[in-house]
Design a protein around this motif. Structure first.
Motif, PDB file in Angstrom:
ATOM      1  N   LEU A 168      -4.420   7.973   5.137  1.00 11.87           N
ATOM      2  CA  LEU A 168      -4.193   7.966   3.686  1.00 11.87           C
ATOM      3  C   LEU A 168      -2.914   8.701   3.305  1.00 11.87           C
ATOM      4  O   LEU A 168      -2.433   8.559   2.172  1.00 11.87           O
ATOM      5  CB  LEU A 168      -5.385   8.592   2.961  1.00 11.87           C
ATOM      6  CG  LEU A 168      -6.696   7.805   3.026  1.00 11.87           C
ATOM      7  CD1 LEU A 168      -7.798   8.571   2.301  1.00 11.87           C
ATOM      8  CD2 LEU A 168      -6.522   6.420   2.405  1.00 11.87           C
ATOM      9  N   ALA A 169      -2.348   9.458   4.238  1.00 10.00           N
ATOM     10  CA  ALA A 169      -1.074  10.124   3.949  1.00 10.00           C
ATOM     11  C   ALA A 169       0.047   9.112   3.754  1.00 10.00           C
ATOM     12  O   ALA A 169       1.090   9.441   3.181  1.00 10.00           O
ATOM     13  CB  ALA A 169      -0.717  11.081   5.089  1.00 10.00           C
ATOM     14  N   VAL A 185      -8.752 -12.316   8.510  1.00  8.48           N
ATOM     15  CA  VAL A 185      -8.197 -11.379   7.529  1.00  8.48           C
ATOM     16  C   VAL A 185      -8.987 -11.444   6.226  1.00  8.48           C
ATOM     17  O   VAL A 185      -9.332 -10.406   5.638  1.00  8.48           O
ATOM     18  CB  VAL A 185      -6.705 -11.682   7.276  1.00  8.48           C
ATOM     19  CG1 VAL A 185      -6.193 -10.889   6.071  1.00  8.48           C
ATOM     20  CG2 VAL A 185      -5.880 -11.348   8.511  1.00  8.48           C
ATOM     21  N   MET A 186      -9.292 -12.665   5.757  1.00  8.95           N
ATOM     22  CA  MET A 186     -10.067 -12.809   4.525  1.00  8.95           C
ATOM     23  C   MET A 186     -11.471 -12.227   4.681  1.00  8.95           C
ATOM     24  O   MET A 186     -12.002 -11.610   3.756  1.00  8.95           O
ATOM     25  CB  MET A 186     -10.152 -14.285   4.117  1.00  8.95           C
ATOM     26  CG  MET A 186      -8.909 -14.834   3.448  1.00  8.95           C
ATOM     27  SD  MET A 186      -8.445 -13.917   1.956  1.00  8.95           S
ATOM     28  CE  MET A 186      -9.917 -14.121   0.955  1.00  8.95           C
ATOM     29  N   GLN A 187     -12.067 -12.397   5.865  1.00 10.68           N
ATOM     30  CA  GLN A 187     -13.398 -11.832   6.099  1.00 10.68           C
ATOM     31  C   GLN A 187     -13.348 -10.307   6.050  1.00 10.68           C
ATOM     32  O   GLN A 187     -14.251  -9.660   5.511  1.00 10.68           O
ATOM     33  CB  GLN A 187     -13.929 -12.310   7.450  1.00 10.68           C
ATOM     34  CG  GLN A 187     -14.286 -13.794   7.478  1.00 10.68           C
ATOM     35  CD  GLN A 187     -14.662 -14.266   8.867  1.00 10.68           C
ATOM     36  OE1 GLN A 187     -14.390 -13.607   9.872  1.00 10.68           O
ATOM     37  NE2 GLN A 187     -15.298 -15.433   8.942  1.00 10.68           N
ATOM     38  N   PHE A 188     -12.282  -9.716   6.607  1.00 10.54           N
ATOM     39  CA  PHE A 188     -12.141  -8.259   6.550  1.00 10.54           C
ATOM     40  C   PHE A 188     -11.952  -7.790   5.108  1.00 10.54           C
ATOM     41  O   PHE A 188     -12.564  -6.812   4.670  1.00 10.54           O
ATOM     42  CB  PHE A 188     -10.941  -7.819   7.397  1.00 10.54           C
ATOM     43  CG  PHE A 188     -11.092  -8.099   8.870  1.00 10.54           C
ATOM     44  CD1 PHE A 188     -12.333  -8.066   9.493  1.00 10.54           C
ATOM     45  CD2 PHE A 188      -9.982  -8.416   9.648  1.00 10.54           C
ATOM     46  CE1 PHE A 188     -12.472  -8.336  10.847  1.00 10.54           C
ATOM     47  CE2 PHE A 188     -10.098  -8.675  10.993  1.00 10.54           C
ATOM     48  CZ  PHE A 188     -11.345  -8.645  11.600  1.00 10.54           C
ATOM     49  N   LEU A 189     -11.095  -8.475   4.357  1.00  9.61           N
ATOM     50  CA  LEU A 189     -10.820  -8.073   2.977  1.00  9.61           C
ATOM     51  C   LEU A 189     -12.039  -8.244   2.079  1.00  9.61           C
ATOM     52  O   LEU A 189     -12.232  -7.483   1.130  1.00  9.61           O
ATOM     53  CB  LEU A 189      -9.643  -8.874   2.421  1.00  9.61           C
ATOM     54  CG  LEU A 189      -8.269  -8.569   3.024  1.00  9.61           C
ATOM     55  CD1 LEU A 189      -7.218  -9.553   2.510  1.00  9.61           C
ATOM     56  CD2 LEU A 189      -7.840  -7.143   2.696  1.00  9.61           C
ATOM     57  N   VAL A 206     -10.521   4.611  -1.975  1.00  7.72           N
ATOM     58  CA  VAL A 206     -10.231   5.116  -0.636  1.00  7.72           C
ATOM     59  C   VAL A 206     -10.564   4.074   0.433  1.00  7.72           C
ATOM     60  O   VAL A 206      -9.760   3.812   1.343  1.00  7.72           O
ATOM     61  CB  VAL A 206     -11.010   6.421  -0.373  1.00  7.72           C
ATOM     62  CG1 VAL A 206     -10.849   6.858   1.082  1.00  7.72           C
ATOM     63  CG2 VAL A 206     -10.515   7.515  -1.306  1.00  7.72           C
ATOM     64  N   GLU A 207     -11.737   3.451   0.331  1.00  4.90           N
ATOM     65  CA  GLU A 207     -12.134   2.471   1.350  1.00  4.90           C
ATOM     66  C   GLU A 207     -11.188   1.276   1.366  1.00  4.90           C
ATOM     67  O   GLU A 207     -10.823   0.772   2.435  1.00  4.90           O
ATOM     68  CB  GLU A 207     -13.571   2.004   1.092  1.00  4.90           C
ATOM     69  CG  GLU A 207     -14.615   3.075   1.326  1.00  4.90           C
ATOM     70  CD  GLU A 207     -16.035   2.533   1.160  1.00  4.90           C
ATOM     71  OE1 GLU A 207     -16.171   1.326   0.880  1.00  4.90           O
ATOM     72  OE2 GLU A 207     -16.981   3.317   1.314  1.00  4.90           O
ATOM     73  N   GLU A 208     -10.761   0.837   0.170  1.00  3.21           N
ATOM     74  CA  GLU A 208      -9.843  -0.300   0.107  1.00  3.21           C
ATOM     75  C   GLU A 208      -8.484   0.074   0.687  1.00  3.21           C
ATOM     76  O   GLU A 208      -7.875  -0.718   1.416  1.00  3.21           O
ATOM     77  CB  GLU A 208      -9.700  -0.785  -1.333  1.00  3.21           C
ATOM     78  CG  GLU A 208     -10.936  -1.446  -1.894  1.00  3.21           C
ATOM     79  CD  GLU A 208     -10.771  -1.881  -3.342  1.00  3.21           C
ATOM     80  OE1 GLU A 208     -11.672  -2.572  -3.853  1.00  3.21           O
ATOM     81  OE2 GLU A 208      -9.751  -1.525  -3.963  1.00  3.21           O
ATOM     82  N   MET A 209      -7.993   1.283   0.378  1.00  2.00           N
ATOM     83  CA  MET A 209      -6.696   1.707   0.891  1.00  2.00           C
ATOM     84  C   MET A 209      -6.727   1.818   2.410  1.00  2.00           C
ATOM     85  O   MET A 209      -5.812   1.347   3.105  1.00  2.00           O
ATOM     86  CB  MET A 209      -6.299   3.040   0.261  1.00  2.00           C
ATOM     87  CG  MET A 209      -4.973   3.601   0.753  1.00  2.00           C
ATOM     88  SD  MET A 209      -3.542   2.589   0.319  1.00  2.00           S
ATOM     89  CE  MET A 209      -3.327   3.070  -1.401  1.00  2.00           C
ATOM     90  N   GLU A 210      -7.775   2.440   2.951  1.00  2.00           N
ATOM     91  CA  GLU A 210      -7.887   2.540   4.408  1.00  2.00           C
ATOM     92  C   GLU A 210      -7.959   1.162   5.048  1.00  2.00           C
ATOM     93  O   GLU A 210      -7.328   0.910   6.086  1.00  2.00           O
ATOM     94  CB  GLU A 210      -9.122   3.357   4.776  1.00  2.00           C
ATOM     95  CG  GLU A 210      -8.982   4.848   4.518  1.00  2.00           C
ATOM     96  CD  GLU A 210     -10.181   5.625   5.038  1.00  2.00           C
ATOM     97  OE1 GLU A 210     -11.228   4.994   5.300  1.00  2.00           O
ATOM     98  OE2 GLU A 210     -10.075   6.857   5.178  1.00  2.00           O
ATOM     99  N   ALA A 227       0.818  -1.218   0.000  1.00  2.00           N
ATOM    100  CA  ALA A 227       0.000   0.000   0.000  1.00  2.00           C
ATOM    101  C   ALA A 227       0.845   1.259   0.000  1.00  2.00           C
ATOM    102  O   ALA A 227       0.465   2.266  -0.614  1.00  2.00           O
ATOM    103  CB  ALA A 227      -0.926  -0.012   1.213  1.00  2.00           C
ATOM    104  N   CYS A 228       2.003   1.228   0.671  1.00  2.00           N
ATOM    105  CA  CYS A 228       2.807   2.445   0.844  1.00  2.00           C
ATOM    106  C   CYS A 228       3.939   2.557  -0.161  1.00  2.00           C
ATOM    107  O   CYS A 228       4.521   3.638  -0.319  1.00  2.00           O
ATOM    108  CB  CYS A 228       3.391   2.482   2.257  1.00  2.00           C
ATOM    109  SG  CYS A 228       2.138   2.404   3.560  1.00  2.00           S
ATOM    110  N   GLY A 229       4.293   1.442  -0.831  1.00  2.00           N
ATOM    111  CA  GLY A 229       5.422   1.480  -1.751  1.00  2.00           C
ATOM    112  C   GLY A 229       6.742   1.674  -1.032  1.00  2.00           C
ATOM    113  O   GLY A 229       7.696   2.224  -1.598  1.00  2.00           O
ATOM    114  N   LYS A 230       6.821   1.257   0.240  1.00  2.00           N
ATOM    115  CA  LYS A 230       8.042   1.372   1.038  1.00  2.00           C
ATOM    116  C   LYS A 230       8.386   0.010   1.634  1.00  2.00           C
ATOM    117  O   LYS A 230       7.493  -0.781   1.935  1.00  2.00           O
ATOM    118  CB  LYS A 230       7.855   2.377   2.190  1.00  2.00           C
ATOM    119  CG  LYS A 230       7.609   3.815   1.755  1.00  2.00           C
ATOM    120  CD  LYS A 230       7.365   4.693   2.982  1.00  2.00           C
ATOM    121  CE  LYS A 230       7.156   6.146   2.589  1.00  2.00           C
ATOM    122  NZ  LYS A 230       8.410   6.756   2.134  1.00  2.00           N
TER     123      LYS A 230
END
Length: 667
Positions: free
Chosen positions: A566-567, A606-610, A579-583, A535-538
């Protein structure tokens, strides 16, 4: 000549249909079929659905049949066909085939692989499909709730079987149930019969040399009137992926409102020959006469053979014979990689080189990893573990196909991943940026694979080295978890006995430093780091970053507590993400990175959350921010010395790389 033409015409009339709703094909030569994708009819009349890797074939009658001519009630029907699934290697499966009743014979949005060219992730299970299918499945797919890797099922509007059973038939003599292997390469009969009055659907299967069993394998009470439309097409679909399996239909008959005519097995086309052709009797008799004339040539040939045997010599002990189907010959791998030349080199990991190859027999692209082992002690245990991992079957796992031993080398053979590692797409400045839709799909795919490893396979599998460089991307940018060099297996309900710290710095759970014991929860911690990385590319730890961004989990936690979470999103994405997926991914990454293993979710959660099947816990209520800062301090103040489990250390001399395992097309 006239009489020969007349006889041929009469035979064709007997073999062809008598009507659209009553036909019989003893072989498909001259048959009127609609063929799509890989499907074709051979010169001797075989209907071939698939014959190579990564292909799907569809074959349908070109004219729809009237299933509900009046009163809106589905008519009775019956069909009989003979099929054969012929694997290139014994007992190596790759999906299967289905008999289909559908409102269309064209499926432009149907995807390859487990979707059989008929469905896709969005359409599968929709009541608007109006599809009835009988599946002959040779892969265990947990996504569809499969019984096992060798079963027959009745499907409605999808591939989750309403009723299924392991492939078998009831003997008319003993009445007992006898097992069948769908990928035996032998022809088998299938009968599908629907009684429109009693609303009963029966499926029966048996070898072709056995009379039709009196008792069906599957019997389901179902009214098809609400599913089947007035006009429907009938046909077949087959799919193969990774493993080379050819799917054939040898003959087919169908009848509406009656029993389909029995196929004449004597006139069915022959399957292609597998293996070397038998030597003729003339050669056997003439060889003793010819040999004396070639004595000198034989002596020279012996010298060449001896040199070749030395060149391709392998280590083969008696205990390895039980793993024969998983062992490759060094000669085949040498040819596949063109002699392990530098041109075929994909990359160099910590303890081995990886080469691209093409197996000459099947034309499958593979990645071959060459590593050295210095000790005989422990190698048997390690090979046994390799074979166990080779039986894993999941669409988001890089398939370990087998191994080879030669002198002081061990060669591991994997599926080839043409798009390389996720690490390359995130950090190595690729030509095209990885879009968010691909990133989110990769995260869900790896999560599904870990759920399979932790809970859905016959044993618990701890991966212990989850990171971006061990996630490989196939031709469709699907993420597949690979490099099982550090994996450990134990029985469900048992206590894992690992007491050595292994893995990659930045992905190690805090409790490993004082317990040394890997668990499913330590895998979850590493997966949390991977989610934040994507998500962050880091990277989880990057000394080149600004001081407050060096520890990724600490940086994301600060963004969440001080500004907006989101920052922390990868600036290369701009605003091109959901936005919702990133958060969700950022917060779930923090939750999985909790310093307390008891607070981390399981991979099922985790799968249920995703999948949005369960709400994500409120992170602000449990002091997670302060705890995450403690994790960052722990990572920044500890110099962990990684070590390896004794079985790997003894058997492979640390062959499992804690660096990037390159099983892909990028250097």
């Amino acid at each position: 000549m006239f009489y020969k033409l007349l006889m041929w015409f009469l035979l064709m009339r007997l073999a062809a249909s008598e009507g659209d709703d009553d036909f019989i094909y003893n072989g498909f030569r001259g048959a009127n079929m609609s063929l799509e994708r890989a499907a074709k009819i051979t010169s001797n009349g075989l209907l071939v659905l698939t014959n190579s890797v990564l292909q799907t074939g569809l074959a349908f009658c070109p004219i729809p049949l009237q299933f509900k001519p009046s009163h809106g009630i589905t008519q009775s029907f019956s069909t009989n066909f003979v099929f054969a699934f012929v694997p290139q290697y014994p007992n190596v499966s790759s999906f299967g085939a289905i008999f289909v009743i559908a409102p269309s014979k064209e499926f432009p949005e149907g995807q390859l692989g487990q979707y059989m060219g008929i469905f896709n992730p969005k359409s599968i299970g929709n009541s608007s499909n109006h599809i009835v299918a009988i599946e002959l499945d040779t892969v265990l797919d947990p996504e569809f709730g499969d019984t096992n890797e060798n079963h027959v099922g009745i499907d409605i509007n999808g591939l989750n079987s309403i009723k299924s059973a392991p492939a078998a038939y009831f003997s008319n003599v003993s009445g007992g149930l006898k097992n069948l292997s769908l990928i035996s390469g032998e022809p088998m009969d299938v009968w599908i019969e629907y009684n429109g009055v009693q609303n009963q659907l029966n499926v029966t299967i048996s070898p072709i040399d056995v009379p039709k069993p009196d008792r069906p394998l599957l019997s389901l009470m179902v009214d098809l009137s609400s599913i089947v439309l007035d006009d429907m097409y009938i046909g077949f679909s087959g799919s193969t992926r990774t493993a080379p399996v050819s799917h054939y239909i040898l003959g087919w008959s169908f009848k509406m409102n009656g029993r389909a005519r029995a196929l004449d097995h004597r006139h069915l086309p022959r399957l292609p020959r597998i293996g070397p052709k038998k030597k003729s009797e003339l050669l056997k008799i003439g060889l003793p006469v010819i040999v004396p004339f070639f004595t000198l040539a034989v002596i020279s040939a012996i010298g060449l053979i001896v040199r070749r045997k030395i060149k391709f010599a392998e280590v083969l002990e008696d205990w390895e014979r039980e793993y024969g189907t998983h062992r490759f010959s060094y000669k085949d791998l040498f040819k596949a990689t063109k002699g392990f030349t530098d041109k075929q080199l994909l990359g160099v990991g910590g303890f081995g080189r990886v080469y691209r190859g093409v197996l000459s027999a099947s034309k499958i692209e593979v990645a071959v990893k060459r590593v050295s082992h210095k000790s005989r002690q422990g190698i048997r245990e390690f090979i046994s573990e390799i074979i166990s991992l080779g039986r894993l079957r999941h669409r988001n796992l890089v398939q370990l196909l087998g191994y080879c031993r030669r002198k002081r080398e061990l060669l591991l053979v994997y599926d080839f991943m043409p798009n390389g590692s996720l690490d390359r797409f995130l950090f190595d400045h690729p030509k095209s940026m990885l879009r968010w839709s691909h990133r989110f799909g990769i995260i869900k795919g790896v999560a599904s694979a870990l759920l399979y490893l932790h809970e859905e396979w016959e044993q618990v599998v701890l991966h212990r080295d989850i990171k971006a460089s061990n996630v490989l991307l196939d031709s469709e940018m699907n993420g597949k978890l690979g490099d099982f060099g550090l994996a450990r297996l134990y029985d469900h309900g048992a206590d894992p006995r690992t007491t050595r710290i292994v893995g990659t710095f930045g992905y190690l759970a805090p409790e490993l430093t004082w317990t040394g014991k890997a668990t499913t929860s330590t895998d979850v911690f590493a997966f949390g780091a991977l989610m934040l990385e994507v998500a962050c590319g880091k990277r989880p730890i990057d000394p080149r970053s600004l001081a407050d961004e060096e520890m990724l989990v600490e940086w994301v936690s600060k963004c969440w507590r001080r500004w907006t979470i989101l920052a922390a999103a990868d600036p290369k994405l701009g605003l091109d993400y959901e936005v919702e997926e990133m958060e969700l991914v950022l917060k779930l990454g923090l939750l999985c990175s909790h310093p307390s293993s008891a607070e981390r979710p399981s991979m099922r959660q985790v799968m249920q959350f995703l999948d949005r099947d369960a709400p994500l816990p409120d992170l602000s209520s449990d002091g997670l921010g302060a705890a995450i800062l403690a994790v960052g301090h722990y990572m920044g103040s500890h110099d962990l010395r990684l070590s390896y489990p004794s079985s790997l250390e003894q058997g492979l001399a640390k062959t499992a790389s804690v660096e990037e395992s390159v099983l892909s097309g990028g250097r």
